[in-house]
Motif scaffolding. Structure first.
Motif, PDB file in Angstrom:
ATOM      1  N   ALA A  26      -3.516  -7.689  11.183  1.00 39.98           N
ATOM      2  CA  ALA A  26      -4.031  -6.325  10.997  1.00 39.98           C
ATOM      3  C   ALA A  26      -3.102  -5.516  10.089  1.00 39.98           C
ATOM      4  CB  ALA A  26      -4.197  -5.641  12.346  1.00 39.98           C
ATOM      5  N   GLY A  43       2.926   2.435   3.112  1.00 45.06           N
ATOM      6  CA  GLY A  43       2.946   1.286   4.027  1.00 45.06           C
ATOM      7  C   GLY A  43       4.306   1.176   4.715  1.00 45.06           C
ATOM      8  N   LEU A  93      -0.823  -0.557  16.542  1.00 47.49           N
ATOM      9  CA  LEU A  93      -0.722   0.124  15.249  1.00 47.49           C
ATOM     10  C   LEU A  93      -0.552   1.629  15.450  1.00 47.49           C
ATOM     11  CD1 LEU A  93      -1.366  -2.647  14.149  1.00 47.49           C
ATOM     12  CD2 LEU A  93      -3.079  -1.650  12.653  1.00 47.49           C
ATOM     13  N   THR A 127      -3.414  -6.791   6.485  1.00 46.11           N
ATOM     14  CA  THR A 127      -4.701  -6.412   5.888  1.00 46.11           C
ATOM     15  C   THR A 127      -4.679  -4.971   5.382  1.00 46.11           C
ATOM     16  OG1 THR A 127      -5.741  -7.918   7.425  1.00 46.11           O
ATOM     17  CG2 THR A 127      -7.202  -6.369   6.346  1.00 46.11           C
ATOM     18  N   ARG A 128      -3.949  -4.112   6.070  1.00 42.63           N
ATOM     19  CA  ARG A 128      -3.951  -2.723   5.586  1.00 42.63           C
ATOM     20  C   ARG A 128      -2.830  -2.461   4.572  1.00 42.63           C
ATOM     21  NH1 ARG A 128      -1.761   1.220  10.503  1.00 42.63           N
ATOM     22  NH2 ARG A 128       0.412   0.710  10.085  1.00 42.63           N
ATOM     23  N   GLY A 129      -2.111  -3.510   4.187  1.00 40.64           N
ATOM     24  CA  GLY A 129      -1.159  -3.375   3.088  1.00 40.64           C
ATOM     25  C   GLY A 129       0.294  -3.214   3.483  1.00 40.64           C
ATOM     26  N   ASP A 130       0.583  -3.338   4.769  1.00 40.62           N
ATOM     27  CA  ASP A 130       1.980  -3.242   5.192  1.00 40.62           C
ATOM     28  C   ASP A 130       2.716  -4.542   4.847  1.00 40.62           C
ATOM     29  OD1 ASP A 130       1.744  -0.672   6.375  1.00 40.62           O
ATOM     30  OD2 ASP A 130       0.790  -1.574   8.121  1.00 40.62           O
ATOM     31  N   ASP A 163       2.537   3.773  14.034  1.00 36.76           N
ATOM     32  CA  ASP A 163       2.282   4.865  13.095  1.00 36.76           C
ATOM     33  C   ASP A 163       2.747   6.221  13.608  1.00 36.76           C
ATOM     34  OD1 ASP A 163       1.230   3.021  11.396  1.00 36.76           O
ATOM     35  OD2 ASP A 163      -0.858   3.422  11.910  1.00 36.76           O
ATOM     36  N   LYS A 171      -5.188  -2.031  18.042  1.00 41.94           N
ATOM     37  CA  LYS A 171      -5.265  -0.619  17.630  1.00 41.94           C
ATOM     38  C   LYS A 171      -4.168   0.188  18.317  1.00 41.94           C
ATOM     39  CE  LYS A 171     -10.189  -0.627  16.722  1.00 41.94           C
ATOM     40  NZ  LYS A 171     -11.354  -0.625  17.584  1.00 41.94           N
ATOM     41  N   SER A 231       0.856  -1.196   0.000  1.00 39.00           N
ATOM     42  CA  SER A 231       0.000   0.000   0.000  1.00 39.00           C
ATOM     43  C   SER A 231       0.883   1.234   0.000  1.00 39.00           C
ATOM     44  CB  SER A 231      -0.891   0.012   1.241  1.00 39.00           C
ATOM     45  OG  SER A 231      -0.118   0.377   2.356  1.00 39.00           O
TER      46      SER A 231
END
Ligand SMILES: O=C(O)[C@H]1O[C@H](OP(=O)(O)OP(=O)(O)OC[C@H]2O[C@@H](n3ccc(=O)[nH]c3=O)[C@H](O)[C@@H]2O)[C@H](O)[C@@H](O)[C@@H]1O
Length: 437
Positions: free
Chosen positions: A116, A97, A329, A119-122, A333, A326, A94
């Protein structure tokens, strides 16, 4: 090239010698060789006896299940096909990512965090030694789950520096989510060495590789609410004292926080420690109370519910896995880059510690009542005095710092979290096909 990690690597292999001496030589040579063979044979027998004695003797091996015995296991890694798998798993898919090495990826939190991120493209690569602290088949099932999402878990130990170095040669990880650890508060009295091996030596081994990596990755790692130990000021805030650990487990996590400070200070590594508060949920750890209470209630076995002095309540700030994910992450981030290169610090780097709890302590007896309702079975309760083996009476997180800086906002109460856990538990151990825990 296939590499292996084993203490046995240090012991020279000998079978060839014995074979050679059985060849038909001239008489004298044969006699000479046969006495040499005998000498060699008895020397090895003698060494063998000493080695057996060394490993068995309680005085020389005070840790009955010394984790170094675990690392006698051989891990196979290396080779072009292996490298291709590693690269493919770690490929970012992503825009913006990150590329994360997740240690302890077959563990409870590690599996959820890896999924997780993927799923978000990392890019995600797992690492796990699949030890047998609890049923390894559960770890294998988590591994299979992750494989479906495209996450490959390398089998190896964080103490294996050559493996870690190789991983950083193959992939330029931007982040490390370090979740490999010896968990559990009470088990520390049974096997203290495994806590030192994983939580201290293993952490240092990982940091040594991270400090020399170019670029240096950001590191987010699992500390524990247990560092608050005998602290009585509630709710626990990151500023509270953490110098009174009640278990060796807590002491090794506290040591990890100090070690993190050192590597941040000397090498400019960006380090964030997350103090998890009694994490529970689907795919959880069978050594934790909510998990084995469920198993034992269903089996009709009695369960021990601890109480503090004078019938005082023992309570935990149980935190649901999705909320913890969460928080993890959020920490990844918001982390700033490490500042060092070539093993040298170039400027000050970020050093953070956050509580990740639920801010709602629940007495253990209430946890049992919820389970009884969800399972529709009455528990056979045995009330016991809190054993003096490391448990603290009460945990309660102040999460305002994580809320402010990581956007952390837990949203699952114990009732709904346990409902999801029980649903998973019943389907995973469906009809008793698999034996729980
Ligand atoms: O918060 C944390 O940092 C820690 O949370 C848990 O440790 P713990 O809270 O002791 O979790 P459990 O072992 O599941 O115990 C939960 C509660 O049940 C109680 N308990 C446990 C076992 C038992 O037989 N009876 C019983 O009443 C304990 O005293 C505790 O209050 C994890 O096991 C640790 O790895 C983690 O670091």
């Amino acid at each position: 090239m296939s590499k292996q990690m084993s203490h046995l690597d240090n012991i020279p292999s000998t079978p060839g010698k014995f074979k050679m001496e059985k060849s038909p030589y001239v008489h004298n040579r044969l006699r000479w060789h046969s006495s040499l063979a005998k000498l060699t044979f008895w020397s090895f027998m003698f060494m063998g006896v000493i080695l057996i004695f060394f490993f068995r003797s309680p005085s020389s091996n005070p840790l009955p299940q010394d984790p170094s015995r675990r690392s006698l296991r051989t891990f196979n890694w290396g080779g072009p096909a292996w490298e291709k798998r590693v690269r493919s798993s770690a490929r970012i898919r992503s825009h913006n990512g990150i590329c994360v090495l997740v240690t302890g990826a077959a563990g409870f939190v590690g599996t959820h965090v890896s999924a997780a991120l993927k799923t978000r493209g990392d890019g995600v690569l797992g690492l796990d030694n699949f030890n047998d602290y609890y049923d390894p088949s559960l770890k294998r099932a988590r591994q299979a789950l992750l494989e479906q999402t495209g996450v490959y878990i390398v089998e190896g130990d964080i103490n294996d520096s050559s493996l870690l170095r190789k991983l950083f040669e193959v992939v330029a990880f931007t982040h490390v989510m370090h979740l490999a650890a010896q968990a559990g508060v009470r088990y520390a009295m049974e096997n203290p060495g495994s806590y030192v091996h994983s939580n201290i030596a293993g952490f240092v081994s990982l940091l040594e590789i991270c400090k020399s990596a170019n670029p240096q990755p950001v590191i987010v790692w699992a500390s524990s609410s247990s560092v608050y130990g005998l602290n009585t000021k509630v709710p626990f805030s990151e500023r509270d004292r953490t110098d009174q650990p009640a278990s060796l487990y807590a002491a090794t996590k506290k040591a990890g926080e100090e070690i993190a400070h050192t590597y941040n200070h000397i090498y400019g590594l960006s380090l964030t420690g997350l103090r998890f508060f009694t994490v529970y949920g689907p795919w959880g750890r069978p050594d934790m109370a909510y998990f084995f209470f469920t198993r034992d209630i269903l089996k009709g076995k009695s369960i021990s519910i601890f109480e503090a002095a004078n019938h005082g309540t023992v309570a935990r700030d149980f935190t649901y896995i999705d909320d913890i994910v969460k928080g993890c992450l959020g920490a990844l981030d918001t982390a700033e880059k490490s500042t060092g290169s070539g093993g040298k610090k170039k400027g000050p780097a970020q050093l953070r510690v956050y509580n990740l709890g639920n801010t709602w302590p629940v007495p253990v007896s209430d946890l049992v009542s919820i389970l009884e309702r969800l399972l529709n079975v009455n528990a056979k309760r045995k009330i016991m005095k809190l054993p003096r083996n490391g448990d603290v009476e009460f945990t309660h997180a102040n999460i305002s710092l994580a809320q402010r800086e990581l956007g952390y906002k837990p949203s699952t109460n114990l009732q709904s979290g346990l409902k999801k856990f029980v649903r998973w538990y019943l389907s995973y151990y469906s009809g008793g096909k698999k034996a729980a825990g």
